[in-house]
Design a protein around this motif. Structure first.
Motif, PDB file in Angstrom:
ATOM      1  N   PHE A  35       0.969  -1.455  -0.088  1.00  0.00           N
ATOM      2  CA  PHE A  35      -0.056  -0.003   0.001  1.00  0.00           C
ATOM      3  C   PHE A  35       0.790   1.214  -0.208  1.00  0.00           C
ATOM      4  O   PHE A  35       1.711   0.940   0.449  1.00  0.00           O
ATOM      5  CB  PHE A  35      -1.197   0.117   1.014  1.00  0.00           C
ATOM      6  N   ARG A  36       0.482   2.338  -0.133  1.00  0.00           N
ATOM      7  CA  ARG A  36       1.297   3.959  -0.432  1.00  0.00           C
ATOM      8  C   ARG A  36      -0.031   4.284   0.316  1.00  0.00           C
ATOM      9  O   ARG A  36      -1.497   4.331   0.176  1.00  0.00           O
ATOM     10  CB  ARG A  36       1.747   3.788  -1.537  1.00  0.00           C
ATOM     11  N   GLN A  37       1.039   5.915   0.413  1.00  0.00           N
ATOM     12  CA  GLN A  37       0.512   6.681   1.459  1.00  0.00           C
ATOM     13  C   GLN A  37       0.526   7.714   1.625  1.00  0.00           C
ATOM     14  O   GLN A  37       2.488   8.165   1.321  1.00  0.00           O
ATOM     15  CB  GLN A  37       0.080   6.774   3.010  1.00  0.00           C
ATOM     16  N   ALA A  38       0.920   9.277   0.340  1.00  0.00           N
ATOM     17  CA  ALA A  38       0.796  10.564  -0.361  1.00  0.00           C
ATOM     18  C   ALA A  38       0.392  11.591   0.713  1.00  0.00           C
ATOM     19  O   ALA A  38      -0.574  11.118   1.477  1.00  0.00           O
ATOM     20  CB  ALA A  38       0.701  10.725  -1.487  1.00  0.00           C
ATOM     21  N   PRO A  39       1.304  12.081   0.873  1.00  0.00           N
ATOM     22  CA  PRO A  39       0.938  13.909   2.095  1.00  0.00           C
ATOM     23  C   PRO A  39      -0.243  13.426   1.862  1.00  0.00           C
ATOM     24  O   PRO A  39      -0.536  14.639   0.719  1.00  0.00           O
ATOM     25  CB  PRO A  39       1.844  14.773   1.757  1.00  0.00           C
ATOM     26  N   GLY A  40      -1.188  14.013   2.798  1.00  0.00           N
ATOM     27  CA  GLY A  40      -2.458  14.537   2.884  1.00  0.00           C
ATOM     28  C   GLY A  40      -3.318  13.685   2.106  1.00  0.00           C
ATOM     29  O   GLY A  40      -4.678  14.023   2.107  1.00  0.00           O
ATOM     30  N   LYS A  41      -3.540  12.325   1.863  1.00  0.00           N
ATOM     31  CA  LYS A  41      -4.093  10.987   1.411  1.00  0.00           C
ATOM     32  C   LYS A  41      -4.198  10.340   1.705  1.00  0.00           C
ATOM     33  O   LYS A  41      -3.227   9.900   2.906  1.00  0.00           O
ATOM     34  CB  LYS A  41      -3.571  11.016   0.084  1.00  0.00           C
ATOM     35  N   GLU A  42      -5.510   9.455   2.198  1.00  0.00           N
ATOM     36  CA  GLU A  42      -5.495   8.264   2.027  1.00  0.00           C
ATOM     37  C   GLU A  42      -4.360   7.533   2.496  1.00  0.00           C
ATOM     38  O   GLU A  42      -4.132   7.326   0.313  1.00  0.00           O
ATOM     39  CB  GLU A  42      -6.986   7.717   2.484  1.00  0.00           C
ATOM     40  N   ARG A  43      -4.100   5.936   2.503  1.00  0.00           N
ATOM     41  CA  ARG A  43      -3.158   5.049   2.563  1.00  0.00           C
ATOM     42  C   ARG A  43      -4.408   4.553   0.892  1.00  0.00           C
ATOM     43  O   ARG A  43      -5.711   4.018   1.396  1.00  0.00           O
ATOM     44  CB  ARG A  43      -3.727   3.986   3.399  1.00  0.00           C
ATOM     45  N   GLN A  44      -3.722   3.857   0.095  1.00  0.00           N
ATOM     46  CA  GLN A  44      -3.927   3.891  -0.804  1.00  0.00           C
ATOM     47  C   GLN A  44      -3.252   2.275  -1.726  1.00  0.00           C
ATOM     48  O   GLN A  44      -1.982   1.865  -1.287  1.00  0.00           O
ATOM     49  CB  GLN A  44      -3.364   4.610  -1.973  1.00  0.00           C
ATOM     50  N   PHE A  45      -4.148   1.324  -2.080  1.00  0.00           N
ATOM     51  CA  PHE A  45      -3.885  -0.121  -2.263  1.00  0.00           C
ATOM     52  C   PHE A  45      -2.913   0.086  -3.637  1.00  0.00           C
ATOM     53  O   PHE A  45      -3.493   0.845  -4.722  1.00  0.00           O
ATOM     54  CB  PHE A  45      -4.973  -1.073  -2.134  1.00  0.00           C
TER      55      PHE A  45
END
Length: 122
Positions: A35-45
């Motif tokens: 998974f990944r998470q960019a600043p200000g965004k939700e964790r993404q598959f």
């Protein structure tokens, strides 16, 4: 119990290989995911692989560019990332699922690594 590594700074179009090492226990019978998470965004598959490596599934945004694999003997999971784009910039997390198969939902994962930063410059 999961340690992600391999992140770094790369130019757009470049490649990185992330590695996830398990300690204290084996996850050989678990599905695994990134998974990944960019600043200000939700964790993404990003990607998931079944316990035996026979089934893999990717987010549309990385299909054809990223490849997930696993080495059960070494208790490791990898994410090969090619043709990187600035929008791939995020903290990348590896995780072990509750079950043996693939899953795109973060709630289905109960072991998480600490994350590794990937930054893609334009």
């Amino acid at each position: 119990q999961l340690q992600a590594s391999g992140g770094g700074l790369v130019q757009a179009g470049g490649s990185l290989r992330l590695s996830c090492a398990a300690s204290a226990r084996t996850f050989g019978n678990n599905g695994m995911g990134w998974f990944r998470q960019a600043p200000g965004k939700e964790r993404q598959f990003v990607a998931t692989i079944a316990w035996n490596g026979g089934r893999r599934y990717y987010a549309d945004s990385v299909m054809g560019r990223f490849t997930i694999s696993r080495d059960k003997a070494l208790n490791r999971v990898y994410l090969q990332m090619n043709s990187l784009r600035p929008e791939d910039t995020a903290v990348y997390y590896c995780a072990a699922a509750r079950g043996a198969t693939t899953s795109t939902a973060a709630k289905e994962y109960n072991y998480w690594g600490q994350g590794t930063q990937v930054t893609v410059s334009s």
